[in-house]
Design an enzyme around this catalytic site. Structure first.
Site: not given
Length: 380
Positions: A202, A86
């Site tokens: 976040d 990722g």
């Protein structure tokens, strides 16, 4: 003569008593020293407070392991593309296998070494909770900053919701989604309970991971603290996707709080119940924010249209109604009206417990699907 003998006997008895007292004092001091040593080694005299092991190193609440670049390079096959899993705000994310057989997630970026980075890692690694992804350690070498996390095998909830056929149908039932939501809520609530409290900043569906038992773990807690600025470099589509999870006061004033985390959690709940990615709704022909999308159906009295069809009839009307009411409270435009995460935990726990008991008693498939304006109607 008798007086002399008595004096001698008395003196001897006194000496024996004195020696006994001194021995007791010595034993007490030795025991106390050992007790203090145990407490300082583990952070508590209770050995269960030890929070983890890595490569034979015992990690306590004050420890963060310093890894060497050679070990991490070997673990990722020299940071090969095959190990790359990722790309995040911090940098590239690799899956690594340490020499002791432990799987880890390794995040790497180019950066000048700093003591602030080490201090932040030490702080974040001390935060341990069943529903948080543990930060194990760090590396600062060759102008690189690297974070090493525990590896969570089943990936993010995003994959299971809209990433293809990566999960069995049973895992998508309402009670399983409730359980995932409850675990994630507990993780956030723990962050908010710290002193000083830690705001995630976040939180999003992609940052809720599930282990092999589908226990939810919140990832990247405090990661924004490493970034320095609110705006971060990266693909514009990813930035836009992240913006969807940000509360109005964050988008306008950059004001983070535990209530802005609650708003982000509400967006997560909307994705969880609808099976839709918020970004897809914004980029589709509808071009609508997921909160507005729900509000539109609410006003038209057809809120059932947002419920993921894969849920089938695996939920009760009452359970879904209460879940949606809680979700709407989380995404209220007013931060003051949003619930605290501790309250969200309490409500989700109550809803899940009731849902489990009702579906067990009634049998799978028996619960009635809530239709139309029945949703959001207050119970009398």
């Amino acid at each position: 003569m008798s007086r002399t003998l008595a004096a001698i006997v008395g003196g001897a008895a006194g000496a024996v008593a004195l020696v006994g007292i001194l021995l007791l004092i010595c034993c007490f001091c030795i025991f106390r020293k050992r007790s203090i040593s145990t407490t300082s080694d583990t952070g508590s005299s209770d050995p269960s407070v030890q929070v983890g092991k890595n490569a034979g190193v015992e990690l306590t609440s004050q420890d963060a392991r310093r890894f060497h670049i050679e070990e991490l390079s070997l673990a990722t096959k020299v940071f090969s593309d095959k190990s790359l899993i990722g790309q995040g705000k911090f940098g590239e994310v690799y899956k690594g296998l340490l020499h002791d057989g432990m799987l880890v997630a390794i995040k790497r970026r180019s950066a000048v070494p700093s003591q602030e980075f080490v201090d932040e890692v030490r702080y974040l690694s001390s935060i341990q909770h069943r529903n948080l992804v543990s930060l194990l350690g760090y590396c600062q070498e060759n102008d690189q900053q690297i974070l090493v996390y525990e590896y969570i095998p089943n990936g993010s909830v995003s994959i299971h919701l809209y990433g293809g056929d990566h999960v069995t149908q049973e895992k998508l039932e309402f009670k399983h989604r409730l359980s995932i939501a409850l675990g994630a809520a507990k993780g956030l609530a723990h962050l908010h309970s710290l002193s000083p409290r830690l705001i995630h900043k976040d939180f999003k569906t992609a940052n809720v991971l599930v282990d092999e038992n589908f226990i939810a773990k919140v990832a990247d807690a405090g990661l924004r603290n490493f970034l320095g600025r609110f705006e971060v470099a990266g693909p514009s589509s990813r930035v836009a996707a992240d913006e969807i999870f940000l509360a109005p006061e964050v988008r306008e004033f950059r004001r983070f709080s535990e209530k802005s985390d609650a708003y982000s959690f509400g967006i997560f709940l909307l994705e969880l119940v609808s099976g839709h990615e918020a970004m897809d709704l914004l980029s589709s022909e509808l071009n609508v924010n997921i909160v507005e999308w729900v509000e539109n159906y609410q006003e038209s009295g057809n809120i059932s249209a947002i419920i993921d069809p894969r849920l089938g009839n695996s939920f009760t009307r009452e359970g879904m109604e209460e879940f949606m009411q809680l979700t709407v409270r989380c995404v209220d435009s007013s931060s003051e009206k949003r619930p605290t995460m501790s309250y969200v935990v309490m409500e989700l726990d109550r809803i899940l417990e009731k849902e489990m008991s009702l579906t067990t008693i009634m049998g799978e498939g028996t619960p009635v699907v809530t239709l139309g304006s029945q949703l959001f109607r207050a119970s009398k």
